[in-house]
Motif scaffolding. Sequence first.
Motif, PDB file in Angstrom:
ATOM      1  N   ILE A   4       3.987  91.361  37.982  1.00 50.40           N
ATOM      2  CA  ILE A   4       3.057  92.532  38.228  1.00 50.40           C
ATOM      3  C   ILE A   4       3.963  93.770  38.721  1.00 50.40           C
ATOM      4  CG2 ILE A   4       1.192  93.095  40.041  1.00 50.40           C
ATOM      5  CD1 ILE A   4       0.866  89.936  40.487  1.00 50.40           C
ATOM      6  N   LEU A   6       3.884  97.427  39.772  1.00 56.16           N
ATOM      7  CA  LEU A   6       3.335  98.437  40.537  1.00 56.16           C
ATOM      8  C   LEU A   6       4.173  99.789  40.266  1.00 56.16           C
ATOM      9  CD1 LEU A   6       2.705  95.767  42.243  1.00 56.16           C
ATOM     10  CD2 LEU A   6       1.944  97.293  43.931  1.00 56.16           C
ATOM     11  N   HIS A  22      -0.836  95.876  53.005  1.00 57.91           N
ATOM     12  CA  HIS A  22      -0.495  95.487  51.976  1.00 57.91           C
ATOM     13  C   HIS A  22       0.636  94.113  52.115  1.00 57.91           C
ATOM     14  CE1 HIS A  22       1.483  95.542  47.834  1.00 57.91           C
ATOM     15  NE2 HIS A  22       2.726  95.467  48.484  1.00 57.91           N
ATOM     16  N   SER A  38       8.679  89.138  45.813  1.00 53.58           N
ATOM     17  CA  SER A  38       8.050  90.695  45.567  1.00 53.58           C
ATOM     18  C   SER A  38       9.314  91.438  46.299  1.00 53.58           C
ATOM     19  CB  SER A  38       6.949  90.722  46.355  1.00 53.58           C
ATOM     20  OG  SER A  38       7.019  90.314  47.773  1.00 53.58           O
ATOM     21  N   ILE A  59      -4.976  86.756  37.938  1.00 52.46           N
ATOM     22  CA  ILE A  59      -3.977  87.606  38.646  1.00 52.46           C
ATOM     23  C   ILE A  59      -4.850  88.933  38.689  1.00 52.46           C
ATOM     24  CG2 ILE A  59      -2.056  89.152  38.075  1.00 52.46           C
ATOM     25  CD1 ILE A  59      -1.333  86.296  39.212  1.00 52.46           C
ATOM     26  N   GLU A  60      -5.660  89.443  37.579  1.00 49.53           N
ATOM     27  CA  GLU A  60      -6.385  90.795  37.796  1.00 49.53           C
ATOM     28  C   GLU A  60      -7.410  90.508  38.885  1.00 49.53           C
ATOM     29  OE1 GLU A  60      -8.146  90.750  33.921  1.00 49.53           O
ATOM     30  OE2 GLU A  60      -6.284  91.915  33.065  1.00 49.53           O
ATOM     31  N   ILE A  63      -5.204  91.183  42.161  1.00 48.57           N
ATOM     32  CA  ILE A  63      -4.914  92.487  42.323  1.00 48.57           C
ATOM     33  C   ILE A  63      -5.893  93.406  43.140  1.00 48.57           C
ATOM     34  CG2 ILE A  63      -4.294  94.714  41.138  1.00 48.57           C
ATOM     35  CD1 ILE A  63      -2.629  92.905  39.126  1.00 48.57           C
ATOM     36  N   LYS A  64      -7.218  92.962  42.811  1.00 45.51           N
ATOM     37  CA  LYS A  64      -8.092  94.016  43.235  1.00 45.51           C
ATOM     38  C   LYS A  64      -8.401  93.786  44.824  1.00 45.51           C
ATOM     39  CE  LYS A  64     -10.823  93.897  38.875  1.00 45.51           C
ATOM     40  NZ  LYS A  64     -11.994  93.275  38.310  1.00 45.51           N
ATOM     41  N   ASP A  66      -5.430  93.981  46.848  1.00 49.53           N
ATOM     42  CA  ASP A  66      -4.518  94.668  47.188  1.00 49.53           C
ATOM     43  C   ASP A  66      -4.832  96.157  47.757  1.00 49.53           C
ATOM     44  OD1 ASP A  66      -1.921  96.197  47.609  1.00 49.53           O
ATOM     45  OD2 ASP A  66      -1.082  95.217  45.899  1.00 49.53           O
ATOM     46  N   TYR A  69      -4.160  98.685  45.594  1.00 47.98           N
ATOM     47  CA  TYR A  69      -5.222  98.685  44.388  1.00 47.98           C
ATOM     48  C   TYR A  69      -6.612  99.632  44.923  1.00 47.98           C
ATOM     49  CZ  TYR A  69      -8.510  97.477  40.490  1.00 47.98           C
ATOM     50  OH  TYR A  69      -9.491  97.945  39.597  1.00 47.98           O
ATOM     51  N   PHE A  76      -1.210  99.520  38.344  1.00 45.64           N
ATOM     52  CA  PHE A  76      -0.653  98.001  37.927  1.00 45.64           C
ATOM     53  C   PHE A  76      -0.513  97.603  36.585  1.00 45.64           C
ATOM     54  CE2 PHE A  76      -2.478  98.480  42.251  1.00 45.64           C
ATOM     55  CZ  PHE A  76      -1.620  97.281  43.000  1.00 45.64           C
ATOM     56  N   ILE A  78       0.377  94.037  34.269  1.00 49.58           N
ATOM     57  CA  ILE A  78       0.651  92.782  34.300  1.00 49.58           C
ATOM     58  C   ILE A  78       1.518  92.229  33.036  1.00 49.58           C
ATOM     59  CG2 ILE A  78      -0.584  90.420  34.383  1.00 49.58           C
ATOM     60  CD1 ILE A  78      -2.906  92.047  35.537  1.00 49.58           C
TER      61      ILE A  78
END
Length: 95
Positions: A4, A6, A22, A38, A59-60, A63-64, A66, A69, A76, A78
């Motif tokens: 991922i 960013l 975060h 990370s 994963i999507e 991410i939502k 975060d 995000y 983002f 991927i």
Amino acid sequence: MFIINLTYIVPLEELDQHMAEHVSYLDKYYEEGIFVASGRKVPRNGGIILALADSKDTIEQIIKEDPFYIHELAEFDITEFLTSKYHPHLKNLLS
């Protein structure tokens, strides 16, 4: 495995206002065994998260959650890849 990527899209001062949230988000997915590593990019224009999941859709969805995000602080990207070689200590995570 997923990378991922960013890319920050706001000044660092604005980003840093959400850093504690975060980090809590990251901690949640480390505890669940999804995030493997990370950190910040050098120069500090974004970050990288290595993650294990069954699908890109998973994963999507993660991410939502975060704050970066939610508050539109980063873009983002991927990348999914199949591990053909890895450090022996990762074997338990990957099986």
